[in-house]
Structures are given as structure tokens and as C-alpha cells.
Design an enzyme around this catalytic site. Structure first.
Site, short mmCIF file in Angstrom:
data_model
loop_
_atom_site.label_atom_id
_atom_site.label_comp_id
_atom_site.label_asym_id
_atom_site.label_seq_id
_atom_site.Cartn_x
_atom_site.Cartn_y
_atom_site.Cartn_z
N LYS A 77 -0.60 -1.21 12.59
CA LYS A 77 -1.16 -1.22 11.24
C LYS A 77 -2.54 -1.85 11.31
O LYS A 77 -2.85 -2.60 12.24
CB LYS A 77 -0.27 -2.04 10.30
N GLY A 182 4.47 7.22 -6.72
CA GLY A 182 5.23 7.23 -7.97
C GLY A 182 5.00 8.47 -8.80
O GLY A 182 5.94 9.06 -9.34
#
Length: 356
Positions: A77, A182
Site C-alpha cells: 500500500k 456506496g
């Protein structure tokens, strides 16, 4: 405290380019299964220590996510310390790309919070080791589409485990976060007949949702959301939202969302289990995005192929929940065990020396 105290990371690189303002950290947790793959988060951390702890935590999670997704990639990451609305520039992104390239393929980057496909296009001008580019630049485009699809598949598996059927009709799902993932999750839920309650800290995201999905009920914040009589809680923003405080009011039967690192601390997994709340480990649930970027990086991207692989999240989630039940363990412990078993079994093959 040294980063080496208790950290299993192979490599942590601090990147600084004063002229462009780049301050970044790349963390490689493991390359046991292949090049470390994980996105770049662009975030205004309060301190360098906060940025470091975040990238260490996230990169470890990526190792488990890539392993459980069946990918030939280790975990890594990166974080860029700054406000993406103010500090992001072509020069900064290209400077970051050169640091990625300097690692010689040990780390492959992609999008994350605060970075988008157009940003990866800039990064790709300086490194081959990048995925999540725009279709115009030969990439796969927005990975949040398959991330949301994978969340939906995991949710169906959880429903089957808890209620005996994958059907979500008549269930109420609380979606916390109406951003990249979302907003793509909502149509899947509506098509399945679920009712949706949602919240977001960003007014623009709320306005967009009201315009495109007026049937979604918007509430003020996550506190109101988790106490609003939902069956399934889907955290789809930043992590750390499942903690001692939130557990006191959370009345959902299932937690299944896209946010990374949802548990404020490992003990929360046990508390959820004791409360009778079925928790689907986040790194299993949200692996659709990394499946997509791996497909792009490994060859000519094929959306249908990546979609088929992402659909496999249903079976993986079901397997983890059944293992947890059979062993009397939490789903997190069951998922971790499966990931570690694969890292050990496949990773050991690197000891077989190949001569070319």
C-alpha cells in the site's frame, strides 16, 4: 517505537520530492505470492506517524485480501500525505510514479481514497507498475464498480448463512458512505428488493443520491444510521467505525461493507460474535476492486472475466462463515487462517529455484 517492533513488513520506503510537494510512504508487507499489489491513498494526515501507521495497517490487510482472492500478488500500500483537493498535481503524481518504478516491480499501485483513474494515468507515465488506469489509456477504468458487485455477493452469502436464503427483499440495508463504492452498491440492493437507509459526510454525495435514487432514505450520520432498525450494516467509507461505542447501538444482524479496516481493534471481532452480529471480514468483501486491477495488470483487461472472478466472493464468504461456525471461531479468524494457509502453501514454491 521502531516500525520493526512487531511489524512483519519486508520494506517501507519514504518518498520525498520537495519541488512537487510529494511526501509519500510505500509499504510492502509481503511478496510471498508475487508483486505486492495495493492502492495509493491521498489523505491529509495530521502527522507523519499517523500516515505511517495507516500504510502499515493497510498493506498488511492487502496481503490477506490478495491471498483470499486467489491472486498471485502479495500485499502493499502507499499513502501520499496531503490534501488531494489542494496538493495534487501532475508533477507530484509523476514524481510518485518514479518512486514506484524505482522498486523494480516489487510494488504495483492503483487507486484508493483520494486517487482516481486519471491520477493513475499520470503515474503510469513514469512507471509500468500501475493499474486502475482509464480506458482511454488502456486501463480497466473505475474499480469501484466491481468492488460494489463483490460487496453485494458477500451480502447475499451472509444472508443465506444467517436467514437461510440469499433473498434481500424486505430487508433494510444501512449504507454508510455514498462515494465511489456506496453509490454503485445502491442499484444492486434496490434491484434485489431491499430498502436502503444511507448517510455521508459529503453533501454533494447526498445530493447526487437524492437525485438518482430518491427512494433511499437519508439520515444525519452513522450514529443515527446504525440505530435505525437496519438488518444489514454496510460501512463503505473510512475504517475504524466498529468500536466499543458503536456496538452499544448497532442493532443490525449482519455487517458487510466495503470500508477497509472496519474494526477499531481486533477484539471487536469477538464482541460482534458475542452480540450475535455476523461480521463479514472487510478484506474478503471488498476484494472485487483488487481482482479488477490485477486482471488489468496481468494482461489485456476483460471485464466479464473479472466480473466472473468477483462473483466468486459469494462462495469465498460462504466458505469462511461455515468454517467459522464449524470451528467456533470468528469469521475474521477463519478468513485469516485461509489466507495464511494459501500464503504458506503457495509462497513456499518460491524456494524452488528456477533457471532460465
Amino acid at each position: 517505537m521502531s516500525i520493526f517492533d512487531g511489524s512483519g513488513h519486508e520494506q517501507v520506503v519514504f518518498c520525498h520530492d520537495p519541488d512537487s510537494g510529494l511526501r509519500a510512504i510505500i509499504a510492502i508487507y509481503s511478496t510471498a505470492l508475487g508483486p505486492a499489489l495495493g492502492g495509493t491513498r491521498f489523505y491529509p494526515y495530521a502527522t507523519e506517524e499517523e500516515a505511517l501507521q495507516d500504510v502499515l495497517h493497510l498493506s498488511e490487510g492487502m496481503a490477506y485480501k490478495n491471498a483470499i482472492a486467489g491472486l498471485d500478488h502479495g500485499g502493499g500500500k502507499a499513502v501520499i500525505w496531503g490534501d488531494p483537493a489542494v496538493d495534487k498535481s501532475e508533477a507530484l503524481l509523476r514524481a510518485y510514479g518514479r518512486f514506484v518504478e524505482s522498486l523494480g516491480g516489487r510494488y504495483v499501485t492503483a487507486c484508493d481514497v483520494g486517487t482516481y483513474v486519471e491520477d493513475m494515468d499520470h503515474v503510469a507515465r513514469e512507471t509500468r507498475h500501475v493499474s486502475g488506469r482509464s480506458p482511454e489509456a488502456g486501463g480497466a477504468g473505475d474499480s469501484s464498480i466491481l468492488t460494489a458487485f463483490g460487496v453485494f455477493q458477500a451480502m447475499r452469502a451472509a444472508a443465506q448463512h444467517r436467514w437461510g436464503a440469499v433473498d434481500l427483499a424486505g430487508r433494510t440495508v444501512g449504507v454508510a458512505g455514498l462515494g465511489k463504492v456506496g453509490r454503485h452498491l445502491i442499484p444492486h440492493l434496490l434491484e434485489a428488493g431491499a430498502a436502503i437507509v444511507a448517510c455521508d459526510v459529503n453533501q454533494a454525495a447526498i445530493d447526487w443520491t437524492r437525485e438518482h435514487f430518491p427512494q433511499v432514505r437519508i439520515v444525519a450520520d452513522a450514529d443515527e444510521l446504525i440505530a435505525s432498525g437496519i438488518h444489514i450494516y454496510a460501512p463503505c467509507a473510512l475504517g475504524g467505525i466498529l468500536n466499543e461505542r458503536s456496538l452499544k447501538t448497532l442493532d443490525a444482524e449482519i455487517v458487510c461493507g466495503a470500508a477497509n479496516n472496519q474494526l477499531a481493534e481486533p477484539a471487536v471481532a469477538v464482541e460482534l460474535d458475542r452480540a450475535g452480529i455476523l461480521y463479514c471480514p472487510d478484506y474478503v468483501v471488498n476484494s472485487g476492486g483488487v481482482i479488477q486491477v490485477a486482471d488489468e495488470y496481468d494482461g489485456a483487461f476483460d471485464f466479464k472475466r473479472a466480473e466472473r472472478r468477483t462473483a466468486g466472493i459469494f462462495a469465498t464468504t460462504a466458505r469462511i462463515l461455515e468454517r467459522a461456525k464449524g470451528e467456533g471461531a470468528t469469521p475474521v479468524a477463519a478468513a485469516d487462517a485461509l489466507a495464511e494457509e494459501r500464503m504458506a502453501a503457495v509462497g513456499r514454491l518460491q524456494r524452488v529455484r528456477l533457471f532460465r
